[in-house]
Design a protein around this motif. Structure first.
Motif, mmCIF file in Angstrom:
data_model
loop_
_atom_site.group_PDB
_atom_site.id
_atom_site.type_symbol
_atom_site.label_atom_id
_atom_site.label_comp_id
_atom_site.label_asym_id
_atom_site.label_seq_id
_atom_site.Cartn_x
_atom_site.Cartn_y
_atom_site.Cartn_z
ATOM 1 N N GLY A 97 0.780 -1.228 0.000
ATOM 2 C CA GLY A 97 0.000 0.000 0.000
ATOM 3 C C GLY A 97 0.811 1.276 0.000
ATOM 4 N N ARG A 98 2.102 1.183 -0.096
ATOM 5 C CA ARG A 98 2.919 2.389 -0.137
ATOM 6 C C ARG A 98 3.963 2.260 -1.246
ATOM 7 N NH1 ARG A 98 7.695 0.726 1.556
ATOM 8 N NH2 ARG A 98 7.770 -0.971 3.063
ATOM 9 N N ARG A 99 4.424 3.435 -1.692
ATOM 10 C CA ARG A 99 5.463 3.464 -2.726
ATOM 11 C C ARG A 99 6.800 3.670 -2.056
ATOM 12 N NH1 ARG A 99 5.578 7.299 -8.162
ATOM 13 N NH2 ARG A 99 7.395 6.314 -9.101
ATOM 14 N N ALA A 100 7.739 2.808 -2.357
ATOM 15 C CA ALA A 100 9.049 2.898 -1.715
ATOM 16 C C ALA A 100 10.101 2.297 -2.627
ATOM 17 C CB ALA A 100 9.039 2.165 -0.377
ATOM 18 N N LEU A 101 11.322 2.582 -2.289
ATOM 19 C CA LEU A 101 12.468 2.002 -2.987
ATOM 20 C C LEU A 101 12.923 0.806 -2.165
ATOM 21 C CD1 LEU A 101 13.878 3.020 -5.558
ATOM 22 C CD2 LEU A 101 15.525 4.173 -4.109
ATOM 23 N N TRP B 34 14.865 8.425 5.043
ATOM 24 C CA TRP B 34 15.738 7.699 5.956
ATOM 25 C C TRP B 34 15.648 6.210 5.632
ATOM 26 C CZ3 TRP B 34 19.421 9.533 9.066
ATOM 27 C CH2 TRP B 34 19.353 10.869 9.482
ATOM 28 N N TYR B 35 16.826 5.570 5.668
ATOM 29 C CA TYR B 35 16.942 4.132 5.493
ATOM 30 C C TYR B 35 17.814 3.597 6.629
ATOM 31 C CZ TYR B 35 15.521 4.893 0.607
ATOM 32 O OH TYR B 35 14.846 5.243 -0.538
ATOM 33 N N ARG B 36 17.699 2.298 6.870
ATOM 34 C CA ARG B 36 18.651 1.692 7.790
ATOM 35 C C ARG B 36 19.203 0.414 7.177
ATOM 36 N NH1 ARG B 36 15.239 -1.276 12.686
ATOM 37 N NH2 ARG B 36 14.746 -3.144 11.465
ATOM 38 N N GLN B 37 20.397 0.055 7.632
ATOM 39 C CA GLN B 37 21.040 -1.183 7.173
ATOM 40 C C GLN B 37 21.630 -1.872 8.387
ATOM 41 O OE1 GLN B 37 24.405 -0.736 4.479
ATOM 42 N NE2 GLN B 37 23.870 -2.621 3.403
ATOM 43 N N ILE B 38 20.963 -2.922 8.839
ATOM 44 C CA ILE B 38 21.515 -3.749 9.915
ATOM 45 C C ILE B 38 22.699 -4.516 9.339
ATOM 46 C CG2 ILE B 38 21.041 -5.684 11.453
ATOM 47 C CD1 ILE B 38 18.110 -4.671 11.531
ATOM 48 N N LEU B 39 23.730 -4.695 10.139
ATOM 49 C CA LEU B 39 24.972 -5.312 9.683
ATOM 50 C C LEU B 39 24.701 -6.613 8.935
ATOM 51 C CD1 LEU B 39 28.065 -5.022 9.748
ATOM 52 C CD2 LEU B 39 28.049 -6.436 11.813
ATOM 53 N N GLY B 40 25.173 -6.671 7.697
ATOM 54 C CA GLY B 40 25.040 -7.888 6.904
ATOM 55 C C GLY B 40 23.693 -8.062 6.240
ATOM 56 N N GLN B 41 22.801 -7.082 6.402
ATOM 57 C CA GLN B 41 21.462 -7.215 5.824
ATOM 58 C C GLN B 41 21.219 -6.128 4.777
ATOM 59 O OE1 GLN B 41 18.298 -7.843 8.653
ATOM 60 N NE2 GLN B 41 19.632 -8.948 10.084
ATOM 61 N N LYS B 42 20.018 -6.130 4.226
ATOM 62 C CA LYS B 42 19.672 -5.190 3.159
ATOM 63 C C LYS B 42 19.471 -3.781 3.693
ATOM 64 C CE LYS B 42 16.971 -8.545 0.515
ATOM 65 N NZ LYS B 42 15.692 -8.749 -0.192
ATOM 66 N N VAL B 43 19.576 -2.839 2.790
ATOM 67 C CA VAL B 43 19.162 -1.467 3.087
ATOM 68 C C VAL B 43 17.640 -1.449 3.111
ATOM 69 C CG1 VAL B 43 19.132 0.892 2.227
ATOM 70 C CG2 VAL B 43 21.216 -0.476 2.027
ATOM 71 N N GLU B 44 17.055 -0.939 4.207
ATOM 72 C CA GLU B 44 15.602 -0.967 4.367
ATOM 73 C C GLU B 44 15.050 0.451 4.438
ATOM 74 O OE1 GLU B 44 14.523 -4.573 7.241
ATOM 75 O OE2 GLU B 44 16.075 -3.269 8.092
ATOM 76 N N PHE B 45 13.984 0.688 3.709
ATOM 77 C CA PHE B 45 13.308 1.975 3.716
ATOM 78 C C PHE B 45 12.623 2.200 5.059
ATOM 79 C CE2 PHE B 45 10.853 5.487 2.189
ATOM 80 C CZ PHE B 45 9.555 5.299 2.643
#
Lengths: 113, 114
Positions: A97-101, B34-45
């Motif tokens: 439901g949201r647009r994101a990268l 803002w994004y975060r990246q836990i060590l060894g994991q993906k970049v998360e929105f």
């Protein structure tokens, strides 16, 4: 596989060789982007390909997109030691439901001099 | 070339404490992330921000998180009561246009929760 999965996870080549990285995704997308990340640094945007495009070039980079297979590839030609980095595909899509990268897990590229 | 700058580069905080991560986006950019990246994991929105309000947020961005643009240049991420699992690299990004167009990232803040 999850949205934006790259393969291989790691790739080691000699300087001057070509490097090909692949990305697969699951949902319909607006566009797909490739980023690189040097160790300890932020992500740097490399190239964006729209969902209605099939191929795009930028310098030594060539990106293809096959929306029927939900896959993309990044080709780096004539690689250099300075290309050593992690490469991520990122899909611009509506999800939950949201647009994101949404970023993949990345391919770690090592170019040996 | 204009850059997104983030401070501090490394933040160590006790669990339960509040932390504010700061970002200065590129000056003519209107969209902030803002994004975060836990060590060894993906970049998360985590969140996107435009016109002084949140545009989109992920399920990670719960009530413990907030964002603010307190003046014309800074963009901050606040975590109210930090947990061990908040330990990660936090990246700020900005873009000139929306629609998830190419984003310019800072070098991140490494947040370590003890």
């Amino acid at each position: 596989s999850q949205q934006g999965e790259e393969d291989p996870q790691a790739l080691s080549i000699q300087e001057g060789e070509n490097a090909t990285m692949n990305c697969s995704y699951k949902t319909s997308i607006n566009n797909l982007q490739w980023y690189r990340q040097n160790s300890g640094r932020g992500l740097v945007h490399l190239i964006l390909i729209r969902s209605n495009e099939r191929e795009k070039h930028s310098g030594r980079l060539r990106v293809t997109l096959d929306t029927s297979k939900k896959s993309s590839s990044l080709l780096i030609t004539a690689s250099r030691a300075a290309d050593t980095a992690s490469y991520f595909c990122a899909t611009d899509a509506f999800e939950g439901g949201r647009r994101a990268l949404t970023f993949g897990s990345g391919t770690r590229l090592q170019v040996q001099p | 070339e204009p850059e997104v700058t983030q401070t501090p580069s490394h933040q160590v905080t006790q669990m339960g404490q509040e932390v504010i991560l700061r970002c200065v986006p590129i000056s003519n950019h209107l969209y902030f992330y803002w994004y975060r990246q836990i060590l060894g994991q993906k970049v998360e929105f985590l969140v996107s921000f435009y016109n002084n309000e949140i545009s989109e947020k992920s399920e990670i961005f719960d009530d413990q998180f907030s964002v603010e643009r307190p003046d014309g240049s800074n963009f901050t991420l606040k975590i109210r009561s930090t947990k061990l699992e908040d330990s990660a690299m936090y990246f700020c990004a900005s873009s000139e246009r929306g629609g998830m167009k190419p984003q310019h990232f800072g070098d991140g803040t490494r947040l370590s929760i003890l």
